[in-house]
Design an enzyme around this catalytic site. Structure first.
Site, short mmCIF file in Angstrom:
data_model
loop_
_atom_site.label_atom_id
_atom_site.label_comp_id
_atom_site.label_asym_id
_atom_site.label_seq_id
_atom_site.Cartn_x
_atom_site.Cartn_y
_atom_site.Cartn_z
N TYR A 23 23.92 40.24 0.35
CA TYR A 23 24.71 39.46 1.32
C TYR A 23 24.46 39.97 2.74
O TYR A 23 24.26 39.18 3.67
CB TYR A 23 26.19 39.59 0.96
CG TYR A 23 27.12 38.81 1.85
CD1 TYR A 23 27.28 37.44 1.68
CD2 TYR A 23 27.89 39.45 2.83
CE1 TYR A 23 28.17 36.72 2.48
CE2 TYR A 23 28.77 38.74 3.62
CZ TYR A 23 28.90 37.37 3.45
OH TYR A 23 29.77 36.67 4.24
N ASN B 279 37.72 41.98 7.41
CA ASN B 279 38.17 41.43 6.12
C ASN B 279 39.24 40.33 6.33
O ASN B 279 40.32 40.61 6.83
CB ASN B 279 38.72 42.58 5.28
CG ASN B 279 38.72 42.26 3.81
OD1 ASN B 279 39.26 41.25 3.40
ND2 ASN B 279 38.11 43.12 3.02
N HIS C 40 38.17 38.46 -2.46
CA HIS C 40 38.37 39.64 -1.61
C HIS C 40 39.69 40.33 -1.95
O HIS C 40 40.51 39.79 -2.71
CB HIS C 40 38.34 39.24 -0.13
CG HIS C 40 36.98 38.85 0.33
ND1 HIS C 40 36.59 37.55 0.52
CD2 HIS C 40 35.89 39.60 0.63
CE1 HIS C 40 35.34 37.52 0.92
NE2 HIS C 40 34.87 38.74 0.99
N ASP D 73 35.48 52.02 -4.88
CA ASP D 73 36.18 51.78 -3.60
C ASP D 73 35.30 51.02 -2.62
O ASP D 73 35.75 50.64 -1.55
CB ASP D 73 36.54 53.11 -2.93
CG ASP D 73 37.78 53.75 -3.54
OD1 ASP D 73 38.63 53.01 -4.07
OD2 ASP D 73 37.88 54.99 -3.48
O1 GFB Z 1 37.76 42.54 0.18
P1 GFB Z 1 36.94 43.45 -0.65
O2 GFB Z 1 36.63 43.02 -2.02
O3 GFB Z 1 35.58 43.75 0.00
O4 GFB Z 1 37.76 44.84 -0.69
P2 GFB Z 1 34.97 44.87 1.00
C1 GFB Z 1 37.39 45.88 -1.54
C2 GFB Z 1 38.32 47.07 -1.42
O5 GFB Z 1 39.63 46.72 -1.90
C3 GFB Z 1 37.84 48.22 -2.26
C4 GFB Z 1 39.94 47.49 -3.07
O6 GFB Z 1 38.20 49.47 -1.67
C5 GFB Z 1 38.58 48.00 -3.57
O7 GFB Z 1 38.72 49.20 -4.31
N1 GFB Z 1 40.66 46.64 -4.04
C6 GFB Z 1 41.83 46.95 -4.65
C7 GFB Z 1 40.32 45.39 -4.46
N2 GFB Z 1 42.23 45.97 -5.48
C8 GFB Z 1 41.32 44.98 -5.36
C9 GFB Z 1 41.21 43.68 -5.97
O8 GFB Z 1 42.04 43.23 -6.77
N3 GFB Z 1 40.13 42.92 -5.60
C10 GFB Z 1 39.19 43.36 -4.70
N4 GFB Z 1 38.17 42.55 -4.37
N5 GFB Z 1 39.25 44.61 -4.14
C11 GFB Z 1 33.27 43.00 1.23
C12 GFB Z 1 31.80 42.73 1.05
O9 GFB Z 1 33.51 44.32 1.18
O10 GFB Z 1 33.70 42.63 2.51
C13 GFB Z 1 31.53 41.31 1.32
O11 GFB Z 1 31.42 43.11 -0.23
C14 GFB Z 1 32.23 40.80 2.59
O12 GFB Z 1 30.16 41.17 1.41
C15 GFB Z 1 33.67 41.30 2.73
O13 GFB Z 1 31.50 41.22 3.69
C16 GFB Z 1 34.30 41.04 4.06
O14 GFB Z 1 35.74 44.88 2.27
O15 GFB Z 1 34.79 46.17 0.31
#
Ligand code: GFB
Length: 250
Positions: free
Chosen positions: A72, A101, A115, A206
């Protein structure tokens, strides 16, 4: 094509291919049909994993992105390459916003793919309804800057109308508003008045531990822009999910 950390980890190839095709299709056709302005959406995951902080707009191509979402991230970096070349060759002022985010109503709330905020909102809603513990993925220690989708939409309209640079601009709250995932969990728990147990599953990744971004460029243009307070925005998102559960994307 977008998704949270865990979908990115499973599907780096799909994220790379689909997004490169979308980029070229949208930007090339815009050029062909004389579209005056295009504002693309990037993400702070485009920035190098190993970097100094805060990250700013000049640092996008300075090193490899985090391995969890390299498909991505590299695809999104190519929008910046495309925009620059389009300006150089044809004088077109296509640009990009780099949000942190995002969360808010009308999000994708599919627990496996989405997310963190929609994931936590959906899981807390279900945990409360079913009288079960809330399962948070990861340690809760990772840091993120969250932006309410309503605020980001207002910034996009401003970029479309007023921002004349080809260089991208970060759309984010300030560095001082960076939160831990645990802070976000606490806000969602409060938003639903959830009284059950909260379990942190540390067997799950994480992701990038932090990607602190500077909003100095945005502040230079819009010193008085008011972001919705995080707690209020989370509460609105929780209320929206509860009121629209039958029709939400899940
Ligand atoms: O929003 P997210 O999935 O993406 O957040 P990133 C991930 C973080 O939230 C990690 C914690 O630290 C996870 O351990 N987390 C806790 C969870 N519970 C949950 C849950 O139920 N679902 C999810 N998804 N996470 C993304 C990129 O990174 O950021 C994408 O992979 C995109 O490409 C997006 O750019 C904005 O912030 O880590």
């Amino acid at each position: 094509m977008v998704g949270g950390l865990y979908k990115n980890m499973r599907q780096n190839l799909d994220f790379w291919r689909d997004n490169v095709h979308i980029n070229d299709n949208v930007l090339y056709m815009s050029q062909e049909f004389g579209v005056v302005k295009v504002v693309s959406c990037l993400s702070t995951c485009v920035f190098p994993d190993k970097t100094t902080y805060p990250i700013d707009e000049t640092m996008m191509h300075n090193g490899a992105p985090h391995e969890s979402n390299y498909g991505y991230a590299y695809a999104k970096r190519m929008i910046d390459v495309h925009n620059r070349a389009c300006f150089q060759q044809y004088g077109l002022r296509y640009t990009a916003v780099i949000p942190t985010n995002i969360f808010g109503p009308h999000d994708n709330f599919n627990i496996e793919d989405c997310h963190v905020m929609p994931g936590l909102v959906h899981k807390t809603y279900l945990a409360k309804k079913e009288g079960k513990p809330l399962q948070v993925w990861g340690s809760g220690r990772a840091l993120r800057q969250f932006i309410y989708s309503v605020d980001l939409a207002r910034l996009f309209v401003w970029v479309l109308r007023e921002y004349d640079e080809v260089e991208p601009i970060i759309g984010s709250v300030g560095e001082e508003d960076e939160l831990t995932i645990k802070d976000a969990v606490d806000a969602v728990v409060e938003g639903f008045g959830f009284k059950g147990e909260v379990i942190y599953d540390t067997s799950k990744s994480d992701g990038q531990i932090k990607k602190t971004a500077s909003n100095a460029k945005l502040r230079k243009y819009l010193p008085d822009f008011k972001f919705t307070p995080f707690i209020a925005a989370v509460k609105e998102t929780c209320d929206w999910l509860a009121a629209n559960y039958d029709i939400v994307r899940k």
